[in-house]
Scaffold this motif. Structure first.
Motif, PDB file in Angstrom:
ATOM      1  N   SER A  68      13.733 -21.061  -8.433  1.00 12.18           N
ATOM      2  CA  SER A  68      13.405 -19.910  -7.574  1.00 12.18           C
ATOM      3  C   SER A  68      14.629 -19.493  -6.759  1.00 12.18           C
ATOM      4  CB  SER A  68      12.258 -20.260  -6.627  1.00 12.18           C
ATOM      5  OG  SER A  68      11.120 -20.638  -7.374  1.00 12.18           O
TER       6      SER A  68
ATOM      7  N   THR B 270       7.093 -23.396  -6.142  1.00 12.48           N
ATOM      8  CA  THR B 270       6.353 -22.295  -6.763  1.00 12.48           C
ATOM      9  C   THR B 270       4.981 -22.757  -7.238  1.00 12.48           C
ATOM     10  OG1 THR B 270       8.458 -21.376  -7.478  1.00 12.48           O
ATOM     11  CG2 THR B 270       6.488 -20.519  -8.580  1.00 12.48           C
TER      12      THR B 270
ATOM     13  N   ASP C 232       9.588 -16.753 -13.184  1.00 16.29           N
ATOM     14  CA  ASP C 232      10.059 -17.980 -12.548  1.00 16.29           C
ATOM     15  C   ASP C 232       8.888 -18.967 -12.560  1.00 16.29           C
ATOM     16  OD1 ASP C 232      11.086 -19.905 -10.815  1.00 16.29           O
ATOM     17  OD2 ASP C 232      10.698 -18.696  -9.015  1.00 16.29           O
TER      18      ASP C 232
HETATM   19 MG    MG Z   1      10.186 -22.440  -7.712  1.00 17.88          MG
END
Ligand code: MG
Ligand code: GTP
Length: 178
Positions: A17, A35, A64
């Motif tokens: 990320s 994430t 992502d």
């Molecule tokens: Mg991430």
């Protein structure tokens, strides 16, 4: 304008990320949250057509993915029709290269590498510039692995921005070629 789908894969906390945020927003966050599921961002770059020397705009649609084990089964949804994969490890974490290699194997098995550009990146080089003893994966080892597997490869830092633009530029140029 050409559009390409790019997916990021790699162990949790290697900096996927952070790489995307550096590329898309040119920012870095020391305390980025892990994430959940996946995140979508997009960014365009310009490359030069090698023959006409004219600028070509390439838009990346970026998925992502989440590196935590519990999200592993979601990954195929994101890599299935990807044009490029950025497989990330952390140069200070031995295990993260093993995980990256497992992703490369899975991509080659499930997607094939004729139509997929795979770029390996070793992130967090700023840490080893500060403190060389933190390095556990050498440039030589990763370069050899990438060459054996026919992958693009670069060491980067999402924190300082080192080589981040270059990686996406290289992928864009490669995708334009094929
Ligand atoms: Mg991430
Ligand atoms: P998941 O979302 O769980 O898969 O993790 P991720 O791969 O997206 O990692 P993330 O970008 O969230 O970064 C994890 C931690 O590493 C964060 O605290 C970041 O600030 C830090 N980090 C990421 N990139 C770098 C880097 O280049 N250098 C340094 N020093 N720290 C970094």
């Amino acid at each position: 304008m050409l559009q390409f789908k790019l997916v990021l894969l790699g162990d949790s906390s290697v900096g996927k990320s952070s790489i995307v945020h550096r590329f898309v927003k040119d920012t870095f966050d020391e305390l980025r949250e892990s994430t959940i599921g996946a995140a979508f961002l997009s960014q365009s770059i310009k490359i030069k057509d090698p023959n006409s020397e004219e600028d070509v705009v390439i838009k990346f649609e970026i998925w992502d993915t989440a590196g935590q084990e519990r999200y592993k089964s979601l990954a195929p949804m994101y890599y299935r029709n990807a044009n490029a994969a950025l497989v990330v490890y952390d140069v200070t974490e031995a295990d993260s290269l093993v995980k990256a290699q497992a992703w490369v194997n899975e991509l080659k098995q499930k997607v094939g590498d004729e139509n997929l550009v795979i770029h390996l990146v070793g992130n967090k080089v700023d840490l080893v510039e500060e403190e060389p003893s933190k390095r556990v994966i050498t440039v030589e080892e990763a370069t050899k692995y990438a060459a054996d597997e026919n992958l693009l490869f670069k060491e980067v830092s999402a924190k300082t921005g080192l080589n981040i633009k270059e990686v996406f530029q290289t992928i864009g140029e490669k995708l334009y070629e094929i």
